[in-house]
Design a protein around this motif. Structure first.
Motif, PDB file in Angstrom:
ATOM      1  N   ARG A  25      10.746  41.319  -5.074  1.00 59.07           N
ATOM      2  CA  ARG A  25      10.536  40.219  -6.004  1.00 59.07           C
ATOM      3  C   ARG A  25      11.446  39.029  -5.704  1.00 59.07           C
ATOM      4  N   LYS A  26      10.913  37.848  -6.002  1.00 58.82           N
ATOM      5  CA  LYS A  26      11.711  36.630  -5.858  1.00 58.82           C
ATOM      6  C   LYS A  26      12.704  36.565  -7.005  1.00 58.82           C
ATOM      7  N   ARG A  27      13.952  36.342  -6.694  1.00 63.27           N
ATOM      8  CA  ARG A  27      14.977  36.239  -7.721  1.00 63.27           C
ATOM      9  C   ARG A  27      15.176  34.781  -8.141  1.00 63.27           C
ATOM     10  N   PRO A  28      15.455  34.568  -9.435  1.00 72.17           N
ATOM     11  CA  PRO A  28      15.620  35.574 -10.479  1.00 72.17           C
ATOM     12  C   PRO A  28      14.285  36.211 -10.856  1.00 72.17           C
ATOM     13  N   ALA A  29      14.345  37.510 -11.183  1.00 74.36           N
ATOM     14  CA  ALA A  29      13.137  38.268 -11.503  1.00 74.36           C
ATOM     15  C   ALA A  29      13.222  38.912 -12.881  1.00 74.36           C
ATOM     16  N   SER A  30      14.199  38.495 -13.669  1.00 73.39           N
ATOM     17  CA  SER A  30      14.414  39.081 -14.991  1.00 73.39           C
ATOM     18  C   SER A  30      15.116  38.063 -15.882  1.00 73.39           C
ATOM     19  N   HIS A  31      15.200  38.375 -17.161  1.00 73.38           N
ATOM     20  CA  HIS A  31      15.906  37.480 -18.089  1.00 73.38           C
ATOM     21  C   HIS A  31      17.389  37.389 -17.741  1.00 73.38           C
ATOM     22  N   LEU A 276     -20.843  25.745   0.031  1.00 74.38           N
ATOM     23  CA  LEU A 276     -19.391  25.780   0.086  1.00 74.38           C
ATOM     24  C   LEU A 276     -18.934  26.215   1.470  1.00 74.38           C
ATOM     25  N   ALA A 277     -17.852  25.603   1.936  1.00 74.65           N
ATOM     26  CA  ALA A 277     -17.291  25.968   3.241  1.00 74.65           C
ATOM     27  C   ALA A 277     -16.947  27.452   3.264  1.00 74.65           C
ATOM     28  N   GLN A 278     -17.199  28.083   4.385  1.00 75.79           N
ATOM     29  CA  GLN A 278     -16.906  29.510   4.517  1.00 75.79           C
ATOM     30  C   GLN A 278     -15.406  29.767   4.616  1.00 75.79           C
ATOM     31  N   PHE A 279     -14.689  28.824   5.221  1.00 77.45           N
ATOM     32  CA  PHE A 279     -13.253  28.985   5.419  1.00 77.45           C
ATOM     33  C   PHE A 279     -12.504  27.977   4.541  1.00 77.45           C
ATOM     34  N   PRO A 280     -11.641  28.469   3.653  1.00 75.73           N
ATOM     35  CA  PRO A 280     -10.960  27.572   2.706  1.00 75.73           C
ATOM     36  C   PRO A 280      -9.738  26.898   3.311  1.00 75.73           C
ATOM     37  N   LYS A 281      -9.242  25.900   2.588  1.00 73.30           N
ATOM     38  CA  LYS A 281      -7.954  25.290   2.891  1.00 73.30           C
ATOM     39  C   LYS A 281      -6.958  25.734   1.823  1.00 73.30           C
ATOM     40  N   LYS A 282      -5.731  25.967   2.254  1.00 75.68           N
ATOM     41  CA  LYS A 282      -4.709  26.440   1.319  1.00 75.68           C
ATOM     42  C   LYS A 282      -4.169  25.271   0.506  1.00 75.68           C
ATOM     43  N   ILE A 283      -4.133  25.440  -0.813  1.00 70.61           N
ATOM     44  CA  ILE A 283      -3.499  24.461  -1.695  1.00 70.61           C
ATOM     45  C   ILE A 283      -2.028  24.819  -1.864  1.00 70.61           C
ATOM     46  N   PHE A 284      -1.767  26.099  -2.077  1.00 69.99           N
ATOM     47  CA  PHE A 284      -0.399  26.596  -2.182  1.00 69.99           C
ATOM     48  C   PHE A 284      -0.392  28.078  -1.868  1.00 69.99           C
ATOM     49  N   GLY A 285       0.809  28.626  -1.688  1.00 66.77           N
ATOM     50  CA  GLY A 285       0.957  30.066  -1.455  1.00 66.77           C
ATOM     51  C   GLY A 285       1.379  30.356  -0.026  1.00 66.77           C
ATOM     52  N   ASN A 286       1.541  31.647   0.243  1.00 64.34           N
ATOM     53  CA  ASN A 286       1.302  32.771  -0.656  1.00 64.34           C
ATOM     54  C   ASN A 286       2.602  33.374  -1.181  1.00 64.34           C
ATOM     55  N   ARG A 287       3.656  32.575  -1.246  1.00 61.85           N
ATOM     56  CA  ARG A 287       4.937  33.068  -1.731  1.00 61.85           C
ATOM     57  C   ARG A 287       5.086  32.777  -3.225  1.00 61.85           C
ATOM     58  N   PRO A 288       5.730  33.681  -3.979  1.00 61.94           N
ATOM     59  CA  PRO A 288       5.962  33.428  -5.404  1.00 61.94           C
ATOM     60  C   PRO A 288       6.944  32.281  -5.599  1.00 61.94           C
ATOM     61  N   ARG A 289       6.831  31.609  -6.734  1.00 66.05           N
ATOM     62  CA  ARG A 289       7.724  30.503  -7.060  1.00 66.05           C
ATOM     63  C   ARG A 289       8.804  30.960  -8.053  1.00 66.05           C
ATOM     64  N   ASN A 290       9.782  30.098  -8.247  1.00 68.30           N
ATOM     65  CA  ASN A 290      10.907  30.409  -9.131  1.00 68.30           C
ATOM     66  C   ASN A 290      10.526  30.103 -10.585  1.00 68.30           C
ATOM     67  N   GLN A 291       9.638  30.920 -11.147  1.00 71.85           N
ATOM     68  CA  GLN A 291       9.165  30.689 -12.508  1.00 71.85           C
ATOM     69  C   GLN A 291      10.272  30.915 -13.531  1.00 71.85           C
ATOM     70  N   PHE A 292      11.058  31.957 -13.341  1.00 71.26           N
ATOM     71  CA  PHE A 292      12.151  32.220 -14.274  1.00 71.26           C
ATOM     72  C   PHE A 292      13.166  31.078 -14.262  1.00 71.26           C
TER      73      PHE A 292
END
Length: 345
Positions: A25-31, A276-292
């Protein structure tokens, strides 16, 4: 030296404490982790009825006072912020008591309460006492999901015409995250949810005993329909959202980590048609962000600045619960359409 903001935490289970030591998990991962990582915070106390692993707690801080009774902790430590990460059936009582003890900024794990009546009573008290409650619907604190909301508002894939989405492990426990994210992304362009149809999932999917698996249709103000469908967490985790617009499709996948866009192209197979295009373009990802981290910063701002507002307050969480209550009522009545009656903010 600038005085630090004092924080006490209630509930040292997974999301409160031990997920901080999940190496994936990306830290911080808890309160506890998010408070320790914020330079403006002094983490002074933690309350937990069960025994806490002191060796792990010392890795976060050796200066945290451990209490069995959260009321005693709040009275002794007099914190500026209290965070709560206990079982959902305790949220109402603990939050209610913290307000009585004079706490003005509270960070609360979702859901707001264990049932709709508790949630309504708590919301009214929060308003009356002018308390700021930040509910941890974590996509509200995800910078990429926030940016995506702005992209949708700007017509990134044109007008939104259909949405399908998926969750696991109970409509209140986890489905509430999905409903909140849909509302976050779509309310500006489609209005809020006005009606719902709920259907009980009859498969034997794993879920809490007191929390049903409900599939359904959400009807937004401009007549947009979004389906929500439940899957089995024992087979795999899932939090997929597929948003179809007049100019393309957005897919949120990887439990929310990845955003892809499929643009409209001329069909390579059929003259005069587009697809729709068969192959997409990435908007964001695939790593988690620092939500906490963003959640902690929002809480600090709410203490420092009386004008600061929670990114997800008790009202938004209450509306999520009212929607879920409508889905449950509809499912019990054979899937009839139920009108959502929201309280004034």
């Amino acid at each position: 030296m600038k005085k630090k903001i004092s924080v006490c935490h209630i509930g040292a289970g997974r999301i409160g404490f031990t997920l901080e030591f999940d190496k994936k998990r990306k830290r911080p991962a808890s309160h506890l982790g998010m408070w320790k990582s914020n330079k403006d915070i002094k983490l002074s106390g933690v309350s937990e009825k069960k025994d806490i692993n002191k060796k792990l707690l010392d890795k976060i801080s050796k200066n945290i006072v451990v209490y069995k009774n959260f009321v005693k902790m709040v009275k002794n430590e007099k914190p500026d912020i209290v965070s709560i990460a206990t079982w959902k059936d305790t949220h109402y009582a603990i939050t209610n008591k913290c307000i009585d003890l004079g706490i003005k900024v509270i960070v609360l794990e979702k859901p707001l309460a264990n049932n709709i009546n508790q949630a309504i009573r708590l919301h009214k008290k929060i308003n009356k006492e002018k308390v700021k409650v930040l509910v941890n619907h974590r996509r509200r604190y995800d910078k990429e999901i926030i940016k995506l909301r702005h992209k949708i508002n700007s017509g990134f894939i044109g007008n939104i015409i259909q949405v399908s989405s998926y969750y696991v492990y109970g409509v209140l426990t986890t489905g509430t995250h999905l409903i909140d994210t849909l509302r976050m992304l779509l309310c500006d362009v489609a209005g809020d949810i006005e009606n719902v149809i709920g259907i009980k999932n009859e498969f034997n999917f794993f879920h809490p005993k007191d929390d049903a698996m409900i599939d359904g249709i959400l009807f937004f103000g401009n007549k947009l329909k979004a389906t929500i469908q439940s899957l089995d967490i024992k087979k795999y985790d899932n939090f997929d959202i597929c948003i179809f617009g007049t100019k393309g499709k957005i897919l949120i996948s990887g439990i929310g980590r990845t955003g892809l866009v499929y643009k409209v192209i001329k069909s390579p197979e059929h003259s005069g048609f587009e697809e729709l295009a068969q192959f997409p373009k990435k908007i964001f990802g695939n790593r988690p962000r620092n939500q906490f981290g963003l959640l902690a910063k929002n809480a600090v701002d709410c203490v420092k600045n009386y004008k600061a507002k929670p990114f997800c307050d008790d009202y938004e969480s209450l509306v999520d619960m009212i929607v879920i209550d409508g889905l449950l009522k509809s499912s019990k009545k054979g899937g009839i359409k139920v009108k959502i009656k929201k309280l004034k903010k």
